[in-house]
Design a protein around this motif. Structure first.
Motif, PDB file in Angstrom:
ATOM      1  N   GLN A   1       0.825  -1.206   0.000  1.00 58.31           N
ATOM      2  CA  GLN A   1       0.000   0.000   0.000  1.00 58.31           C
ATOM      3  C   GLN A   1       0.862   1.261   0.000  1.00 58.31           C
ATOM      4  OE1 GLN A   1      -2.420  -0.777   3.465  1.00 58.31           O
ATOM      5  NE2 GLN A   1      -4.076  -1.687   2.241  1.00 58.31           N
TER       6      GLN A   1
ATOM      7  N   TRP B   1       3.963   1.593  -1.382  1.00 56.16           N
ATOM      8  CA  TRP B   1       4.523   1.792  -2.721  1.00 56.16           C
ATOM      9  C   TRP B   1       3.455   2.273  -3.702  1.00 56.16           C
ATOM     10  CZ3 TRP B   1       9.339   2.042  -1.890  1.00 56.16           C
ATOM     11  CH2 TRP B   1      10.016   1.130  -1.070  1.00 56.16           C
ATOM     12  N   ILE B   2       2.273   1.681  -3.605  1.00 55.77           N
ATOM     13  CA  ILE B   2       1.193   2.071  -4.506  1.00 55.77           C
ATOM     14  C   ILE B   2       0.767   3.511  -4.239  1.00 55.77           C
ATOM     15  CG2 ILE B   2      -1.214   1.605  -5.153  1.00 55.77           C
ATOM     16  CD1 ILE B   2      -0.602  -1.384  -4.572  1.00 55.77           C
TER      17      ILE B   2
ATOM     18  N   ASN C   1       0.701   6.551  -6.808  1.00 55.39           N
ATOM     19  CA  ASN C   1      -0.533   7.256  -7.131  1.00 55.39           C
ATOM     20  C   ASN C   1      -0.523   8.723  -6.726  1.00 55.39           C
ATOM     21  OD1 ASN C   1      -2.630   4.332  -6.646  1.00 55.39           O
ATOM     22  ND2 ASN C   1      -1.955   5.255  -8.554  1.00 55.39           N
TER      23      ASN C   1
ATOM     24  N   VAL D   1      -3.519   0.405  -9.648  1.00 54.00           N
ATOM     25  CA  VAL D   1      -2.626  -0.713  -9.357  1.00 54.00           C
ATOM     26  C   VAL D   1      -3.369  -1.730  -8.489  1.00 54.00           C
ATOM     27  CG1 VAL D   1      -0.403  -1.442  -8.412  1.00 54.00           C
ATOM     28  CG2 VAL D   1      -0.645   0.855  -9.405  1.00 54.00           C
TER      29      VAL D   1
ATOM     30  N   PHE E   1      -3.175  -5.186  -6.306  1.00 55.87           N
ATOM     31  CA  PHE E   1      -2.148  -5.947  -5.583  1.00 55.87           C
ATOM     32  C   PHE E   1      -2.667  -7.330  -5.218  1.00 55.87           C
ATOM     33  CE2 PHE E   1      -0.187  -6.963  -1.332  1.00 55.87           C
ATOM     34  CZ  PHE E   1       1.039  -7.355  -1.840  1.00 55.87           C
TER      35      PHE E   1
ATOM     36  N   PHE F   1       5.995   2.469 -12.973  1.00 56.19           N
ATOM     37  CA  PHE F   1       5.914   2.151 -11.545  1.00 56.19           C
ATOM     38  C   PHE F   1       7.300   1.822 -10.999  1.00 56.19           C
ATOM     39  CE2 PHE F   1       5.326  -0.323  -7.758  1.00 56.19           C
ATOM     40  CZ  PHE F   1       4.141   0.130  -7.187  1.00 56.19           C
TER      41      PHE F   1
END
Length: 364
Positions: A75, A77-78, A82, A90, A92, A301
Motif C-alpha cells: 500500500q 509503494w502504490i 498514485n 494498481v 495488488f 511504476f
C-alpha cells in the motif's frame, strides 16, 4: 488449518480470481511486442523515456502487482506511485514467497502469466528466472544502484533490483522475558527454558542455507537441529509473525525482519529486539513480468519506486531497512551490508533439498 487461516486462504483465492478475470491473458504476441518496448526505451534519453512512459502508461491505465510482501508495504509503494499518477490503477495480489513462485510458474507454463510486476525475495530469483517469468527492463535508476543490488540485466534477458534489505532479528515480549535473560544469539534460543515459547516463519530455506554456509555443514546442522527441537510455532509471513508477537500469542520471535519489532515498539507494544547472531538478512526484489500486457505502466511504476525520493520516504515511514540507490540518504548506510550474510538466490535443486529439510525438522 484453523478456521481463520481457511478464511484468509479463501479470501486470497477470491481476490486473485477477481483480478485474473479482469486482466486479459498474456500471449506470445505480448512477449514479442515487449521485446520491442524494452529495446525502444533503452534508446531514449531520460527525458524522452519518462515522457513516453507517462503517455503510454496513462493509455494502459492499470497494472497488476504480485507481491511476497506485507499489505502495508504494498500500500505504501502504490500510494507513492498514485501521488504522482492518480489516474493509473494498481491491483495488488498478496502471496507468500512460495505461493508466488508456484502461482507464477503455473501461469507461465500455461501461457497465462498475468503479473505486470513481481516482488519477491532474492531466494526465489533463480526459480523465477528458470521459469522465464522476468523481463529484461533496466529501470532509469539502474546505474545508481550499488552493483550488489542489481540482478541480471538487459543483455542477460532478465533483470531484478534489490530495492531493500532486511536484517533479521530476535524479538521478545518485555513483559514476559527480562532484558537480562533475553536471547541475543540463535544459539541462546536452544536453551531448554525457551522450549514451546518460540516462533518463526514457515519459509525456512534461505535461513537453512545461510547457517550451513556460514557455520559449515557440521556446526550449521547442529544448530538447526537444536532450534527445531524447541517446538517452534510457525507463521506464514513476517507480518503474521509480528502480529502474533504483538498479540501475545508467543514470547519470542526469531528470523523476524528487524523493521517489524521497530514498528511495534514505536506503536507502544512491549517489544524489544536485537539483530540475530550470526547476522543474516534477506532482500526484496522487484521485476517486470515477462509477459506483461502493461509494459509502460509497469516500467513507470518501477522507475518511481526505485527513485531516491521514494526510497527515502520509505525509510522515514518504516525504518530497519537498507537501500541500494546510492543517490539517497538513509538511516542505515548501505555499507552496513558488508557485515551481513544476505540470502542469495537458490538453484531449484538446492531449494528442493532445503525445503525437504525444513519439512522434516520444523514442519512435521
Amino acid at each position: 488449518m484453523t478456521i481463520t487461516t481457511l478464511r484468509r486462504a479463501l479470501c486470497l483465492c477470491v481476490v486473485a480470481l477477481a483480478i485474473v478475470s479482469s486482466h486479459p491473458p498474456a500471449s506470445a504476441q505480448d512477449a514479442l511486442d515487449n521485446v520491442h518496448v524494452w529495446r525502444q526505451l533503452r534508446g531514449l534519453s531520460p527525458a524522452e523515456r519518462r515522457a513516453t512512459l507517462e503517455r503510454e502508461a496513462r493509455r494502459e491505465g492499470t497494472l497488476v502487482l504480485y507481491g511476497a510482501t506485507g499489505v502495508d508495504r504494498a500500500q505504501f509503494w502504490i500510494a507513492e506511485f498514485n501521488k504522482r499518477y492518480p489516474d493509473i490503477k494498481v491491483d495488488f495480489v498478496r502471496l507468500t514467497a512460495t505461493e508466488l513462485y508456484q502461482k507464477i510458474a503455473t501461469e507461465r507454463r500455461t501461457g497465462h502469466l498475468r503479473a505486470d510486476l513481481v516482488i519477491t525475495t532474492i531466494t526465489y530469483l533463480d526459480l523465477l528466472r528458470e521459469a522465464g517469468a522476468l523481463a529484461p527492463y533496466e529501470p532509469s535508476e539502474w546505474a545508481d544502484f550499488d552493483p550488489r543490488f542489481r540482478m541480471g540485466g538487459y543483455d542477460q534477458g532478465w533483470s531484478a533490483v534489490v530495492y531493500e534489505i532486511f536484517p533479521h532479528a530476535i524479538a521478545w515480549r518485555t513483559d514476559r522475558v527480562g532484558n537480562a535473560d533475553a536471547p541475543r544469539a540463535l544459539a541462546d534460543l536452544t536453551d531448554p527454558r525457551w522450549r514451546g515459547r518460540l516462533a518463526t516463519t514457515t519459509h525456512m530455506e534461505d535461513f537453512l542455507n545461510a547457517m550451513l554456509t556460514r557455520l559449515g555443514e557440521d556446526k550449521g546442522t547442529a544448530l538447526i537441529r537444536a532450534l527445531a527441537a524447541q517446538r517452534n510455532r510457525l507463521y506464514p509471513s513476517h507480518a503474521a509473525l509480528s502480529d502474533a508477537l504483538a498479540a501475545g500469542e508467543i514470547d519470542i520471535a526469531w528470523g523476524l525482519i528487524a523493521a517489524r519489532p521497530i514498528d511495534l515498539a514505536k506503536k507502544g507494544a512491549p517489544v524489544a529486539y536485537v539483530l540475530e547472531e550470526p547476522q543474516v538478512a534477506e532482500g526484496n526484489t522487484i521485476s517486470i513480468g515477462h509477459d506483461t500486457t502493461k509494459p509502460y505502466a509497469a516500467a513507470l511504476f518501477l522507475d518511481v519506486m526505485l527513485s531516491p525520493e521514494v526510497l527515502e520516504a520509505s525509510d522515514r515511514w518504516q525504518g530497519g531497512r537498507i537501500f541500494g540507490n546510492r543517490k539517497g540518504t538513509y538511516s542505515i548506510p548501505s555499507e552496513r551490508t558488508a557485515d551481513l550474510f544476505i540470502f542469495p538466490a537458490l538453484t531449484p535443486a538446492r531449494y528442493k533439498a532445503l525445503n525437504r529439510l525444513a519439512e522434516e525438522l520444523f514442519v512435521r
